[in-house]
Structures are given as C-alpha cells and as structure tokens.
Design a protein around this motif. Structure first.
Motif, PDB file in Angstrom:
ATOM      1  N   PRO A  41      40.978  32.511  35.580  1.00  0.00           N
ATOM      2  CA  PRO A  41      41.381  30.626  36.941  1.00  0.00           C
ATOM      3  C   PRO A  41      43.480  31.177  36.373  1.00  0.00           C
ATOM      4  O   PRO A  41      44.022  31.368  36.018  1.00  0.00           O
ATOM      5  CB  PRO A  41      41.814  30.391  35.102  1.00  0.00           C
ATOM      6  CG  PRO A  41      40.236  30.446  34.565  1.00  0.00           C
ATOM      7  CD  PRO A  41      40.968  32.072  34.785  1.00  0.00           C
ATOM      8  N   GLY A  42      44.053  30.719  38.088  1.00  0.00           N
ATOM      9  CA  GLY A  42      45.402  30.299  37.759  1.00  0.00           C
ATOM     10  C   GLY A  42      46.010  31.993  38.986  1.00  0.00           C
ATOM     11  O   GLY A  42      46.746  32.168  39.300  1.00  0.00           O
ATOM     12  N   GLN A  43      44.913  32.823  38.873  1.00  0.00           N
ATOM     13  CA  GLN A  43      44.901  34.501  38.335  1.00  0.00           C
ATOM     14  C   GLN A  43      45.048  35.024  40.131  1.00  0.00           C
ATOM     15  O   GLN A  43      44.051  34.332  40.481  1.00  0.00           O
ATOM     16  CB  GLN A  43      45.253  35.239  37.719  1.00  0.00           C
ATOM     17  CG  GLN A  43      45.589  34.885  36.740  1.00  0.00           C
ATOM     18  CD  GLN A  43      45.470  35.598  34.979  1.00  0.00           C
ATOM     19  OE1 GLN A  43      45.603  37.205  35.209  1.00  0.00           O
ATOM     20  NE2 GLN A  43      46.380  35.299  34.428  1.00  0.00           N
ATOM     21  N   ALA A  44      45.277  35.788  40.562  1.00  0.00           N
ATOM     22  CA  ALA A  44      44.833  37.207  42.034  1.00  0.00           C
ATOM     23  C   ALA A  44      43.253  37.451  41.066  1.00  0.00           C
ATOM     24  O   ALA A  44      43.837  38.046  39.877  1.00  0.00           O
ATOM     25  CB  ALA A  44      45.787  37.591  42.324  1.00  0.00           C
ATOM     26  N   PRO A  45      42.460  37.997  41.910  1.00  0.00           N
ATOM     27  CA  PRO A  45      41.895  39.180  41.498  1.00  0.00           C
ATOM     28  C   PRO A  45      42.541  40.973  41.411  1.00  0.00           C
ATOM     29  O   PRO A  45      43.510  40.193  41.606  1.00  0.00           O
ATOM     30  CB  PRO A  45      41.034  39.511  42.743  1.00  0.00           C
ATOM     31  CG  PRO A  45      41.296  38.189  43.474  1.00  0.00           C
ATOM     32  CD  PRO A  45      42.660  37.540  43.307  1.00  0.00           C
ATOM     33  N   ARG A  46      41.534  41.520  40.361  1.00  0.00           N
ATOM     34  CA  ARG A  46      42.568  42.503  40.085  1.00  0.00           C
ATOM     35  C   ARG A  46      41.248  43.609  39.764  1.00  0.00           C
ATOM     36  O   ARG A  46      40.235  43.648  39.329  1.00  0.00           O
ATOM     37  CB  ARG A  46      42.588  42.609  38.240  1.00  0.00           C
ATOM     38  CG  ARG A  46      43.050  43.839  37.720  1.00  0.00           C
ATOM     39  CD  ARG A  46      43.551  43.944  36.532  1.00  0.00           C
ATOM     40  NE  ARG A  46      42.601  43.423  34.862  1.00  0.00           N
ATOM     41  CZ  ARG A  46      42.777  44.269  33.869  1.00  0.00           C
ATOM     42  NH1 ARG A  46      43.347  44.991  33.574  1.00  0.00           N
ATOM     43  NH2 ARG A  46      41.633  43.420  33.100  1.00  0.00           N
ATOM     44  N   LEU A  47      41.744  44.829  40.476  1.00  0.00           N
ATOM     45  CA  LEU A  47      40.686  45.887  40.843  1.00  0.00           C
ATOM     46  C   LEU A  47      40.549  46.312  39.717  1.00  0.00           C
ATOM     47  O   LEU A  47      40.798  46.878  39.155  1.00  0.00           O
ATOM     48  CB  LEU A  47      41.279  46.327  41.843  1.00  0.00           C
ATOM     49  CG  LEU A  47      40.485  47.754  42.279  1.00  0.00           C
ATOM     50  CD1 LEU A  47      39.011  47.921  42.523  1.00  0.00           C
ATOM     51  CD2 LEU A  47      41.873  48.737  42.905  1.00  0.00           C
ATOM     52  N   LEU A  48      38.980  45.938  39.106  1.00  0.00           N
ATOM     53  CA  LEU A  48      38.003  47.068  37.948  1.00  0.00           C
ATOM     54  C   LEU A  48      37.518  48.533  38.340  1.00  0.00           C
ATOM     55  O   LEU A  48      37.994  49.043  38.181  1.00  0.00           O
ATOM     56  CB  LEU A  48      37.824  46.442  37.675  1.00  0.00           C
ATOM     57  CG  LEU A  48      37.426  44.823  36.976  1.00  0.00           C
ATOM     58  CD1 LEU A  48      36.019  44.089  36.560  1.00  0.00           C
ATOM     59  CD2 LEU A  48      38.806  44.315  35.636  1.00  0.00           C
ATOM     60  N   ILE A  49      37.111  49.126  39.259  1.00  0.00           N
ATOM     61  CA  ILE A  49      35.699  49.300  39.826  1.00  0.00           C
ATOM     62  C   ILE A  49      36.491  49.484  41.181  1.00  0.00           C
ATOM     63  O   ILE A  49      36.470  48.763  42.076  1.00  0.00           O
ATOM     64  CB  ILE A  49      34.756  48.665  39.268  1.00  0.00           C
ATOM     65  CG1 ILE A  49      34.517  49.257  37.863  1.00  0.00           C
ATOM     66  CG2 ILE A  49      33.342  50.492  39.967  1.00  0.00           C
ATOM     67  CD1 ILE A  49      34.419  49.926  36.756  1.00  0.00           C
ATOM     68  N   TYR A  50      36.306  51.515  41.738  1.00  0.00           N
ATOM     69  CA  TYR A  50      35.975  50.900  43.150  1.00  0.00           C
ATOM     70  C   TYR A  50      34.564  52.551  42.937  1.00  0.00           C
ATOM     71  O   TYR A  50      34.791  53.242  42.321  1.00  0.00           O
ATOM     72  CB  TYR A  50      36.686  51.305  44.021  1.00  0.00           C
ATOM     73  CG  TYR A  50      37.807  52.485  43.048  1.00  0.00           C
ATOM     74  CD1 TYR A  50      38.950  52.203  41.822  1.00  0.00           C
ATOM     75  CD2 TYR A  50      37.885  54.335  44.201  1.00  0.00           C
ATOM     76  CE1 TYR A  50      39.416  53.662  41.576  1.00  0.00           C
ATOM     77  CE2 TYR A  50      38.877  55.406  43.501  1.00  0.00           C
ATOM     78  CZ  TYR A  50      39.116  54.816  42.155  1.00  0.00           C
ATOM     79  OH  TYR A  50      39.902  55.837  41.429  1.00  0.00           O
TER      80      TYR A  50
END
Lengths: 108, 123
Positions: A41-50
């Motif tokens: 909540p209130g944060q930008a997405p964070r890349l976990l897996i590609y």
C-alpha cells in the motif's frame, strides 16, 4: 493483445506457510517473457521475478517463479510478515506490456 | 542511484488536458538501451501500461488511450512528460514513471519506478 488472468483474487495464509499464485495467459508468452511484481500500500511495484524464473537483484530466495507458455506460478516458500501485499504478473514478450489484475495476499 | 520523480497537478477538470512530468536523477535519460514508461493505476484497480519512449523519441503506446496520450522526452532537462487530452473520470488514478530496457521486438520489465503521483479528474 495478451490477457493475463491471475488466481486466486485473494489468498489468505499465515506467516510460515507456502503461497502459490497463478498467472494464465490468453496466448503463449514469447520466450517466457513473464515478470512478477510486489506492491505494498502506498508504494510503487517492485520487480521480483523476470524471465519467468529469474530473481531480480536483492530478492530473497524464498521467492521463486516457474512455468512456460501460458501458465506461470509465483511461489513464496515460507511467508514472512512483510510478504503480505498485492502481486502482479506482467508479460513483456512484445512491444506491448500487459499486467494481470493482481492477487492480494492477506494475513489469515 | 537512479531516481524517478513524478509531478503534476493533482486535480484536472473533465475535458481538459492532464500533464505530468517525470524527472530522472542519478543517471542520464539519454542511454540508448533504456525506455521510459508511464503506467497508471486506477482506484482499486490494477496496473495499466500507457506507453514508453526512448531518448531518441521513438514511442510505443497502449491503444486503450485511443490516441489521447502523448509521451515526450527532453534530454536537456533529463525528464519525460505525459499528456492526456480530453480527460475523463476514468483517467483518475496514480501515475507512475518507470525505466525498462527494450530490444528490436520486445521490451523488458520495469526495474526502477518513481513513487507515483495522484491525479483526480473532477469538476
């Protein structure tokens, strides 16, 4: 356009449990160009897996991705309190980006 | 460390133009391997890619905006901008800028995101 459908919509689990999140594509994802993001909540997405299964820099090894073609899975082996968030899959196999609608992982 | 900072008016009237800016710091926007994207998130909904631009000016857009969206880049100011014309309530949401790589035939995922800026379209 590739449509990504995530399931379940909401997943209720307890810390320490294993979480399995699904992402199904309407067409085969080119070269497994499928990513997973975590958003709090209130944060930008964070890349976990590609690349369907490669962890991004700094991501703990309790996060793992698998799958190919049209069916992909994000697994969190042992849930930590900070893992409860919304998770999105994204395909990037073409010059057009689409996201799934998200799975909310909540504390049971 | 690369940082992205979005800014713009928090309130836009219906039918007017929504204009946002993303300032890139800690790195150059002119790198040939990177694209700079705009993504939005409507209240209670998921993420929608709006479009991406390279420092050369090459752009790719999501057709869902029906040609109302324009992304531009100003390398002298190290910033990217988004304009959405004929705004409606459906354009309300949090707007993020983000960085991603791109090849000739496909993009890569977003590895750096701004914190987002909230836009409300209302009279």
């Amino acid at each position: 356009e590739i449509v990504l459908t995530q399931s379940p919509g909401t997943l209720s689990l307890s810390p320490g449990e294993r979480a399995t999140l699904s992402c199904r594509a309407s067409l085969s994802v080119n070269d497994n160009h499928l990513a997973w993001y975590q958003q709090k909540p209130g944060q930008a997405p964070r890349l976990l897996i590609y690349g369907a299964s490669t962890r991004a820099t700094g991501i703990p090894d309790r996060f793992s991705g698998s799958g190919s073609g049209t069916d992909f899975t994000l697994t969190i082996s042992r849930l930590e309190p900070e893992d409860f968030a919304v998770y999105y899959c994204q395909q990037y196999g073409y010059l057009f980006l689409t996201f799934g609608q998200g799975t909310k992982l909540e504390i049971k | 460390q690369l940082q992205l900072q979005e800014s713009g008016p928090g309130l836009v009237k219906p039918s007017e133009t929504l204009s946002l800016t993303c300032i890139v710091s800690g790195g150059s926007i002119s790198s040939n391997i990177y694209y700079w994207a705009w993504i939005r998130q409507s209240p209670g909904k998921g993420l929608e890619w709006i479009g991406s631009i390279k420092s050369s000016g090459s752009t790719n857009y999501n057709p869902s905006l029906k040609r109302r969206g324009t992304i531009s880049v100003d390398t002298s100011k190290n910033q990217v901008s988004l304009r959405v014309t004929s705004a409606t309530a459906a354009d309300t949401g949090v707007y993020y800028c983000a960085r991603h790589e791109g090849g000739a035939y496909y993009f890569y995922p977003m590895d750096v995101w701004g914190q987002g800026t909230t836009v409300t379209v209302s009279s």
